[in-house]
Design a protein around this motif. Structure first.
Motif, PDB file in Angstrom:
ATOM      1  N   THR A   1      -0.265  -3.579  -7.787  1.00 12.53           N
ATOM      2  CA  THR A   1      -0.688  -3.122  -6.371  1.00 12.53           C
ATOM      3  C   THR A   1      -2.145  -2.734  -6.321  1.00 12.53           C
ATOM      4  O   THR A   1      -2.652  -3.273  -5.364  1.00 12.53           O
ATOM      5  CB  THR A   1       0.108  -2.173  -6.101  1.00 12.53           C
TER       6      THR A   1
ATOM      7  N   ARG B   1      -6.137   2.845   2.380  1.00  9.25           N
ATOM      8  CA  ARG B   1      -5.136   2.191   3.379  1.00  9.25           C
ATOM      9  C   ARG B   1      -5.617   1.828   4.558  1.00  9.25           C
ATOM     10  O   ARG B   1      -5.322   0.500   5.121  1.00  9.25           O
ATOM     11  CB  ARG B   1      -3.960   3.086   3.338  1.00  9.25           C
TER      12      ARG B   1
ATOM     13  N   ILE C   1       0.921  -1.294   0.135  1.00  8.06           N
ATOM     14  CA  ILE C   1      -0.056   0.180  -0.016  1.00  8.06           C
ATOM     15  C   ILE C   1       0.823   1.191   0.189  1.00  8.06           C
ATOM     16  O   ILE C   1       0.647   2.223  -0.717  1.00  8.06           O
ATOM     17  CB  ILE C   1      -0.950  -0.039   1.156  1.00  8.06           C
TER      18      ILE C   1
ATOM     19  N   ILE D   1      -4.717  -4.889  -3.953  1.00  7.43           N
ATOM     20  CA  ILE D   1      -5.382  -4.060  -2.846  1.00  7.43           C
ATOM     21  C   ILE D   1      -6.989  -4.354  -3.159  1.00  7.43           C
ATOM     22  O   ILE D   1      -7.829  -4.498  -2.269  1.00  7.43           O
ATOM     23  CB  ILE D   1      -4.934  -2.732  -2.788  1.00  7.43           C
TER      24      ILE D   1
END
Length: 233
Positions: A176, A223, A105, A180
């Motif tokens: 990424t 996040r 993250i 996520i």
């Protein structure tokens, strides 16, 4: 004529080791310089013997490396480290840290916050229009199924930064994003639209500071949400 594979010297891993540790072993061959971009990896049977793991573990590890762009598997020829892996160091680092969610993250935030400030200075009217289309698509999505439009929003911003040196980072950025995104169980469409619209407005105004702040607000929210969900599992 087939290209001979190089004999590798790596310590075996225990049978209880997951595919992630096999990924680490293979990537270390690059990091250590024992193998280089374009080299052919040993066949699965040899990897199984040297690492002392089962075929499913080897295949899971190789699939992960292929997804990350570290290797290419060619039918009847074998498995090779990608020729351009040297220009895509983020893929290697991502492979080493694929299970380290906080690091993933933070890496995404570092990349996107830099890219969005460059984008504020360089984005074209056509790219702005494409960004707005993704926002509209999210707003009109059914069942909160808008992951692809969300990813496209961030991809357009990355490309609009128009910097050839960081182009090698964009694929890693999208990886990424996908990692996520896969962890988010419930989506908040209206909030996503609000965040994206704020970023869009800053880009439209060619305001790097505002673009940075709105992107930070968006990514920090993601996040906190993902880390909370991860800690609850």
């Amino acid at each position: 004529m087939s290209v001979p594979s190089k004999k590798i010297g790596v310590q075996s891993v225990s049978r209880s080791t997951l595919a992630k540790q096999v990924v680490d072993r293979i990537v270390q061959l690059l990091v250590s310089g024992q193998m280089k971009a374009g080299d052919k990896l040993p066949p699965e049977t040899e990897l199984m013997e040297e690492l002392d793991v089962s075929r499913p573990v080897i295949r899971e590890a190789l699939s992960a490396l292929e997804t990350l762009g570290v290797i290419t598997r060619k039918t009847r020829e074998g498995t090779f480290f990608n020729n351009k892996i040297g220009s895509h160091p983020f893929s290697v680092m991502l492979a080493l840290a694929i299970d380290n969610l906080p690091a993933i993250i933070e890496a995404r935030m570092a990349l996107e916050l830099g890219l969005v400030t460059m984008a504020a200075e360089k984005i074209t009217d056509e790219q702005l229009a494409a960004l707005q289309e993704t926002i509209d698509a999210i707003a009109n999505s059914k069942d909160n199924n808008y992951g692809d439009h969300d990813k496209e929003f961030h991809r357009i911003i990355a490309i609009s930064a128009n910097n050839p040196i960081v182009e090698g980072m964009i694929d890693s950025l999208l990886i990424t994003h996908q990692k996520i995104d896969s962890l988010i169980e419930t989506r908040e469409r209206d909030l996503t639209v609000s965040h994206h619209q704020a970023i869009y407005s800053a880009l439209e105004q060619r305001n790097p500071q505002a673009a940075f702040q709105h992107m930070y607000n968006h990514l920090d929210y993601v996040r906190q949400k993902v880390l909370k969900l991860s800690s609850e599992k």
